[in-house]
Design an enzyme around this catalytic site. Structure first.
Site, PDB file in Angstrom:
ATOM      1  N   GLU A 261      32.751  23.297  40.967  1.00  0.00           N
ATOM      2  CA  GLU A 261      33.664  23.626  42.073  1.00  0.00           C
ATOM      3  C   GLU A 261      34.368  22.387  42.625  1.00  0.00           C
ATOM      4  O   GLU A 261      34.454  22.192  43.843  1.00  0.00           O
ATOM      5  CB  GLU A 261      32.896  24.336  43.212  1.00  0.00           C
ATOM      6  CG  GLU A 261      32.090  25.540  42.787  1.00  0.00           C
ATOM      7  CD  GLU A 261      32.922  26.760  42.433  1.00  0.00           C
ATOM      8  OE1 GLU A 261      34.163  26.700  42.516  1.00  0.00           O
ATOM      9  OE2 GLU A 261      32.311  27.772  42.057  1.00  0.00           O
TER      10      GLU A 261
ATOM     11  N   LYS B 133      33.705  28.784  33.473  1.00  0.00           N
ATOM     12  CA  LYS B 133      33.675  27.339  33.753  1.00  0.00           C
ATOM     13  C   LYS B 133      32.246  26.891  34.041  1.00  0.00           C
ATOM     14  O   LYS B 133      31.763  25.910  33.474  1.00  0.00           O
ATOM     15  CB  LYS B 133      34.577  26.993  34.965  1.00  0.00           C
ATOM     16  CG  LYS B 133      36.030  27.381  34.772  1.00  0.00           C
ATOM     17  CD  LYS B 133      36.877  26.976  35.963  1.00  0.00           C
ATOM     18  CE  LYS B 133      36.457  27.623  37.276  1.00  0.00           C
ATOM     19  NZ  LYS B 133      36.592  29.084  37.297  1.00  0.00           N
TER      20      LYS B 133
ATOM     21  N   GLY C 181      40.163  26.500  34.812  1.00  0.00           N
ATOM     22  CA  GLY C 181      40.641  27.847  34.518  1.00  0.00           C
ATOM     23  C   GLY C 181      40.477  28.736  35.729  1.00  0.00           C
ATOM     24  O   GLY C 181      40.068  28.274  36.799  1.00  0.00           O
TER      25      GLY C 181
HETATM   26  P1  ADP Z   1      33.481  30.771  36.455  1.00  0.00           P
HETATM   27  O1  ADP Z   1      32.636  29.624  36.909  1.00  0.00           O
HETATM   28  O2  ADP Z   1      34.687  30.350  35.665  1.00  0.00           O
HETATM   29  O3  ADP Z   1      33.868  31.689  37.583  1.00  0.00           O
HETATM   30  P2  ADP Z   1      31.056  31.809  35.246  1.00  0.00           P
HETATM   31  O4  ADP Z   1      30.610  30.887  34.162  1.00  0.00           O
HETATM   32  O5  ADP Z   1      30.335  31.749  36.553  1.00  0.00           O
HETATM   33  O6  ADP Z   1      32.642  31.658  35.437  1.00  0.00           O
HETATM   34  O7  ADP Z   1      30.958  33.294  34.769  1.00  0.00           O
HETATM   35  C1  ADP Z   1      31.397  33.723  33.499  1.00  0.00           C
HETATM   36  C2  ADP Z   1      30.801  35.101  33.278  1.00  0.00           C
HETATM   37  O8  ADP Z   1      31.421  36.035  34.152  1.00  0.00           O
HETATM   38  C3  ADP Z   1      31.053  35.646  31.898  1.00  0.00           C
HETATM   39  O9  ADP Z   1      30.072  35.196  30.978  1.00  0.00           O
HETATM   40  C4  ADP Z   1      30.927  37.152  32.125  1.00  0.00           C
HETATM   41  O10 ADP Z   1      29.581  37.562  32.030  1.00  0.00           O
HETATM   42  C5  ADP Z   1      31.338  37.333  33.601  1.00  0.00           C
HETATM   43  N1  ADP Z   1      32.653  37.933  33.816  1.00  0.00           N
HETATM   44  C6  ADP Z   1      32.948  38.788  34.819  1.00  0.00           C
HETATM   45  N2  ADP Z   1      34.237  39.152  34.786  1.00  0.00           N
HETATM   46  C7  ADP Z   1      34.791  38.524  33.731  1.00  0.00           C
HETATM   47  C8  ADP Z   1      36.114  38.484  33.169  1.00  0.00           C
HETATM   48  N3  ADP Z   1      37.102  39.189  33.689  1.00  0.00           N
HETATM   49  N4  ADP Z   1      36.328  37.701  32.092  1.00  0.00           N
HETATM   50  C9  ADP Z   1      35.328  36.999  31.558  1.00  0.00           C
HETATM   51  N5  ADP Z   1      34.064  37.002  32.030  1.00  0.00           N
HETATM   52  C10 ADP Z   1      33.795  37.744  33.114  1.00  0.00           C
HETATM   53  P1  TMP Z   2      34.468  30.318  40.398  1.00  0.00           P
HETATM   54  O1  TMP Z   2      35.677  29.732  39.752  1.00  0.00           O
HETATM   55  O2  TMP Z   2      33.207  29.634  39.975  1.00  0.00           O
HETATM   56  O3  TMP Z   2      34.388  31.790  40.246  1.00  0.00           O
HETATM   57  O4  TMP Z   2      34.547  29.997  41.949  1.00  0.00           O
HETATM   58  C1  TMP Z   2      35.742  29.788  42.617  1.00  0.00           C
HETATM   59  C2  TMP Z   2      35.507  29.661  44.097  1.00  0.00           C
HETATM   60  O5  TMP Z   2      36.733  29.283  44.733  1.00  0.00           O
HETATM   61  C3  TMP Z   2      35.065  30.960  44.782  1.00  0.00           C
HETATM   62  O6  TMP Z   2      34.164  30.639  45.841  1.00  0.00           O
HETATM   63  C4  TMP Z   2      36.345  31.494  45.386  1.00  0.00           C
HETATM   64  C5  TMP Z   2      37.105  30.241  45.723  1.00  0.00           C
HETATM   65  N1  TMP Z   2      38.564  30.357  45.678  1.00  0.00           N
HETATM   66  C6  TMP Z   2      39.314  29.790  46.698  1.00  0.00           C
HETATM   67  O7  TMP Z   2      38.764  29.208  47.643  1.00  0.00           O
HETATM   68  N2  TMP Z   2      40.673  29.865  46.658  1.00  0.00           N
HETATM   69  C7  TMP Z   2      41.349  30.470  45.626  1.00  0.00           C
HETATM   70  O8  TMP Z   2      42.588  30.499  45.637  1.00  0.00           O
HETATM   71  C8  TMP Z   2      40.562  31.054  44.557  1.00  0.00           C
HETATM   72  C9  TMP Z   2      41.238  31.706  43.409  1.00  0.00           C
HETATM   73  C10 TMP Z   2      39.170  30.968  44.640  1.00  0.00           C
HETATM   74 MG    MG Z   3      31.971  28.830  38.675  1.00  0.00          MG
END
Ligand code: ADP
Ligand code: TMP
Ligand code: MG
Ligand code: ZN
Length: 197
Positions: free
Chosen positions: A85, A17, A11
């Site tokens: 990642e 995630k 996602g």
């Molecule tokens: P990912 O690995 O997909 O980036 P994380 O599991 O690290 O996501 O983080 C999810 C958390 O980010 C949620 O539980 C919430 O606290 C926070 N968050 C910040 N912005 C958003 C958003 N726009 N939608 C959903 N959660 C968000």
């Molecule tokens: P996250 O999904 O756990 O938030 O982390 C995504 C990581 O990938 C973050 O370090 C930003 C990076 N990223 C890229 O390198 N290229 C991209 O196009 C996007 C959307 C994120």
């Molecule tokens: Mg993440």
């Protein structure tokens, strides 16, 4: 020997995630099952030796720069492998994950399905093709507030499709806001990047 399963958690950014990966880790941990967690070395956000979610929950993880390093950390009685990642790994990760699954280890991978340009990350696509379960996460769109965020929008103009970062570089958006914001930025005449949406 019974084969393991492959679960893909994909996602946009902030869709939970890593949190979902951590909740699966807790299940193996509570069951006292042996597991190892990995993340790519290039993800230098937060802490080097931990997988950390945006809500600051974390677990110890090995930092690896190449997928094949996973083997060197595994013990004989390992029950599961968790990888965060995955989009940053080389495509060799696919064969390694398949070997693990066929040798009886459950593998859980989390990662971006597409970049901010809406291009699929090849290694994520490959792993999704082999998955027993694909969990597609959504985020709250940072622009309109709806729980339909399936894409990541880059708010800065520098860096490429591989560019580690968080809120200073990216927001999660729904498809309509993705097109609108890219149009406003003038990234190309159709709003979407390199495509006619
Ligand atoms: P990912 O690995 O997909 O980036 P994380 O599991 O690290 O996501 O983080 C999810 C958390 O980010 C949620 O539980 C919430 O606290 C926070 N968050 C910040 N912005 C958003 C958003 N726009 N939608 C959903 N959660 C968000
Ligand atoms: P996250 O999904 O756990 O938030 O982390 C995504 C990581 O990938 C973050 O370090 C930003 C990076 N990223 C890229 O390198 N290229 C991209 O196009 C996007 C959307 C994120
Ligand atoms: Mg993440
Ligand atoms: Zn929106």
């Amino acid at each position: 020997m019974k084969s393991g399963i492959l679960v893909m958690i994909v996602g946009p950014m902030y869709s939970g995630k890593t949190s979902e990966l951590l909740s699966f880790i807790e299940i193996y941990s509570l069951g006292k099952k042996k597991f190892k967690a990995f993340k790519p070395k290039m993800d230098f956000r937060y802490d080097n030796s931990r997988i950390v979610s945006h809500s600051n929950i974390s677990v110890a993880a090995y930092n690896i720069s190449k997928a094949e390093e996973i083997y060197s950390y595994l013990d004989k009685d390992e029950k599961a492998v968790f990888i965060d990642e995955v989009q940053f790994f080389d495509e060799g990760l696919r064969d390694i994950v398949l070997k693990l699954v066929f040798s009886g280890i459950d593998v859980y991978c989390a990662g971006l399905d597409v970049s901010y340009k809406n291009n699929p990350f090849p290694v994520t696509s490959l792993l999704m093709a082999h998955a027993d379960t694909i969990i597609k996460k959504k985020a709250v769109c940072h622009e309109c507030g709806e729980y339909t965020g399936t894409l990541s929008y880059k708010i800065v103009d520098n860096g490429g499709e591989i560019d580690v970062g968080g809120f200073e570089k990216y927001i999660a958006v729904c498809k309509d806001c993705y097109v609108k914001l890219n149009k406003e930025k003038g990234r190309d005449k159709n709003g979407s990047i390199e495509r006619n949406y």
